[in-house]
Every structure is written in structure tokens, then in C-alpha cells.
Design a protein around this motif. Sequence first.
Motif: not given
Length: 196
Positions: A21, A23, A117, A119, A121
Motif C-alpha cells: 500500500y 498513500h 493510493r 494497492l 493486489k
Amino acid sequence: MSFFDDVVGKLFGKQPSKAAYIHEVLERSEKQLANYQAWLHTEEGIDLLKEIERGYYLKKQGMLSEIDVHLLDSKYANGFAISYNENIGKENFRNIFDYLKEKVLENGYKIAQADRRILDKESHEETIEKWYLKPISEELEAGIVNQRFGNVLIEKIDVDRKPSYIKFMANVYQDRQYTEAEPFQDLLDKVFDIKP
């Protein structure tokens, strides 16, 4: 997979991996800002915005358009989403995202949050750029606050660093401290008031 992860997986079953992650604050470079300003006055930019507006109204009538528009409609939240296609182009898509923010700012709003953000995955990387706008506080008589159209959320989603869709949502307050929200249609009229 490391030896340790392999052993843990065999002993306890596969554990769900936590997505990496990142940010960060969403900011535009000087070059991006200059490109956006130039784009606003191009025939390509104006035509694209008009086609999105046309796609929205066609979708409301159950018809399809060249640009894939999705309606988001509920009692407390209204909006639309635009799916990316190659005919739009990556830079144009980012400019549309920024245009929506600028039009809301012109109508009594301020940026409450601007972030990106990223991510990681299991099956893909997802990047979410977000403009979250709130009405500039305006207290009316009896301590009631003018909520205008409610809070406005604008997100641009990229999957594996390729544009996927833009979402534009107005979420209204249901609280006696706030005025009744102005109609979402009025916000759309302001957003699609395209001046070359």
C-alpha cells in the motif's frame, strides 16, 4: 515464495496476503497543469466533454453511446461513472478527471482531500486517485449549514497502470443541521456548462 512462507502455508493453510500500500498526496506537476489548461480550449477536449454529457443523457433513456457511461442513483448518493476506452486516450482521461474537480470548485466547494493510493493486489495493481470536495461552510439563519449538493467524490481508477474508469458521486447529508441538498441535475448542469 520464501521457504518460511511455504512451511507456514503447509502447516496452517494459505494465508491471505496483505496488499502492498502506497498513500500519497495527489498533486499535479507544472507540465500537467499547463497541458490541462491548453486542453480546456481544444476542440478535442470540448468535444469529448460534450460526448460524455450526451452519453449520460442517453444512458438515462436506456440507450448506449460511444462513451460507456454508468448511472449511480440512490436516495442519498447520485452520480455517474465513465469507462475508459482507447479512443479517449490516457492524458484526456486524466484531464476529464481534473475538469470535473475544477467545475465543482467553481460552485462553492473546497478540496477536503486529494490523494493517490496504490494497492498491490494478488492479481493486479490498482491506483486510485481521489478528489474529495466539501461545500465551503455557509451558515444560514438558525445555525443551518448550506450543504449545496452534498459532498462530492471524484475518483480515477487505473488497473495495472492503465486507466479503467472515473467515478463522480454527490453524497448528501441527512441531518437537521444542513439544508436540503440542491438537485443533482443542477450540479450536472454546472459541470457540463462547457465554455471554450
